[in-house]
Design an enzyme around this catalytic site. Structure first.
Site, PDB file in Angstrom:
ATOM      1  N   THR A 104       1.653  -4.306   4.239  1.00 33.42           N
ATOM      2  CA  THR A 104       1.463  -4.605   5.670  1.00 33.42           C
ATOM      3  C   THR A 104       0.960  -6.029   5.914  1.00 33.42           C
ATOM      4  OG1 THR A 104      -0.790  -3.724   5.631  1.00 33.42           O
ATOM      5  CG2 THR A 104       0.974  -2.199   6.283  1.00 33.42           C
ATOM      6  N   ASP A 105       0.317  -6.636   4.893  1.00 33.27           N
ATOM      7  CA  ASP A 105      -0.382  -7.904   5.136  1.00 33.27           C
ATOM      8  C   ASP A 105       0.535  -9.037   5.589  1.00 33.27           C
ATOM      9  OD1 ASP A 105      -2.758  -6.704   4.545  1.00 33.27           O
ATOM     10  OD2 ASP A 105      -2.922  -7.511   2.518  1.00 33.27           O
ATOM     11  N   THR A 145       0.823  -1.208   0.000  1.00 28.01           N
ATOM     12  CA  THR A 145       0.000   0.000   0.000  1.00 28.01           C
ATOM     13  C   THR A 145       0.859   1.261   0.000  1.00 28.01           C
ATOM     14  OG1 THR A 145      -1.848  -1.090   1.056  1.00 28.01           O
ATOM     15  CG2 THR A 145      -1.709   1.269   1.380  1.00 28.01           C
TER      16      THR A 145
END
Ligand code: ASP
Length: 348
Positions: A108-109, A28
């Site tokens: 971030t996942d 992101t």
């Protein structure tokens, strides 16, 4: 007497900037939306590393930056092959005198998984700092630029040496071992349950409040070489829940799984049907690690059933996703049997 401030400035030795390699992988932080008000509907991993760096002109006062685009993915799609490439590239860069530290921009996942993989396999004490963002680069109040600036501040700081792999996010510095994503949307999305952050970073100031006690990087004895040579052992995660069955475990054993991590209830407990299936899998040589789906705390090794009786290993305070990383590396390194694997989980 020379009273000129300009001449005294000019005689001062030039500030020697750290040489920091920024490796971009997508996420992101490199996301783009059609509209600045959109923080959920966007495409991750589409903005290149040059543009990410250009958004933070102050970086040039902090470090000499060398940038590489290693990948452009949404980190939900992180692959084992890319993990191998990334660890190899980090180790190659750190082995040279031309690089003092590394910053990795990431989604971030799966950031906590990649960070822990690096924490166990980087062959250097130089700083490696991961960062990310919860809002795409096009968003109002995008968090990526400040997170990137802070990550470079940490990587360029002497205090970050020998601390293992770090995550700089939302002004806090976390150890890769402990940090987990805890929010689906908030900018304060990473925490280290039980132990807290290592320190903080703000306006180029970097403060560590505690150190990292467990072995990491050069002192683990684990490397990426076995998986680079022979491939990653198949290790999967199954969860326990009301009404859980043995179906998934049986299918995995059929498929040739080498290890299974259980995201158990509470203290890594599991439905009796699942436990029976895992006992059967163990009897066929599959390594079984009990972790917890709870999100904080630890899973203690149980001298009675099921651990010693069945040969289950416990994950200590690693969540199921990090436990899988360690189990894959340990199996690839040739560690076998519950006692030897338990030693790895108790140590790292
Ligand atoms: N799906 C994104 C990723 O992990 C989420 C993020 O970066 O915040 O790449």
């Amino acid at each position: 007497m020379n009273t000129s401030s300009s001449s005294s400035f000019s005689s001062a030795p030039p500030r020697v900037l750290s040489r920091i390699a920024v490796l971009a992988t997508g996420g992101t932080i490199a996301g783009s939306a059609h509209d600045a008000t959109r923080t959920a509907g966007y495409q991750a991993g589409v903005v290149g590393v040059a543009q990410l760096l250009a958004a933070v002109p102050a970086l040039s006062t902090l470090a000499n930056i060398h940038a590489e685009q290693v990948a452009s993915i949404d980190s939900k799609d992180m692959s084992l092959a890319l993990w191998t490439t990334l660890v190899q590239r980090v180790n190659a860069l750190l082995a040279t005198d031309a690089v003092d530290g590394i910053v990795i921009t990431h989604g971030t996942d799966t950031l906590e998984e990649t960070a822990y993989l690096l924490h166990l396999t980087v062959q250097s004490t130089k700083p490696v700092v991961l960062t990310a963002a919860m809002r795409p680069s096009t968003a109002l109040s995008a968090d990526g630029p400040l997170n990137l600036l802070n990550a470079v501040s940490v990587a360029a700081n002497r205090a970050a040496h020998g601390q293992g792999v770090l995550v700089a996010f939302n002004n806090r510095i976390h150890s890769a071992r402990d940090v987990v994503k805890t929010s689906t949307f908030a900018v304060d999305a990473f925490h280290s349950p039980e132990v807290g952050a290592l320190g903080w970073v703000q306006d180029e100031r970097v403060e560590f409040l505690r150190g990292v006690l467990r072995p990491h990087t050069v002192s683990t004895g684990l490397t990426i070489e076995p998986v680079a040579a022979d491939g990653w052992p198949m290790v999967e995660i199954v969860a326990s829940y009301a009404g859980a069955t043995r179906l998934q475990v049986d299918a995995l054993v059929q498929a040739g799984v080498r290890g299974i991590v259980v995201a158990g209830t509470g203290n890594g407990s599991m439905h009796v049907s699942l436990q029976q299936a895992l006992a059967d899998a163990l009897a066929r040589g599959v390594a079984v690690v009990r972790a917890s789906r709870v999100g904080s705390g630890h899973v203690m090794h149980n001298g009675a059933a099921p651990d010693d009786a069945l040969g289950f290993v416990t994950a200590n305070s690693l969540n199921p996703y990090k436990a899988r990383v360690l189990l894959m590396l340990a199996l690839a390194a040739g560690h076998a049997g519950p006692a030897e694997l338990q030693r790895a989980f108790d140590l790292f």
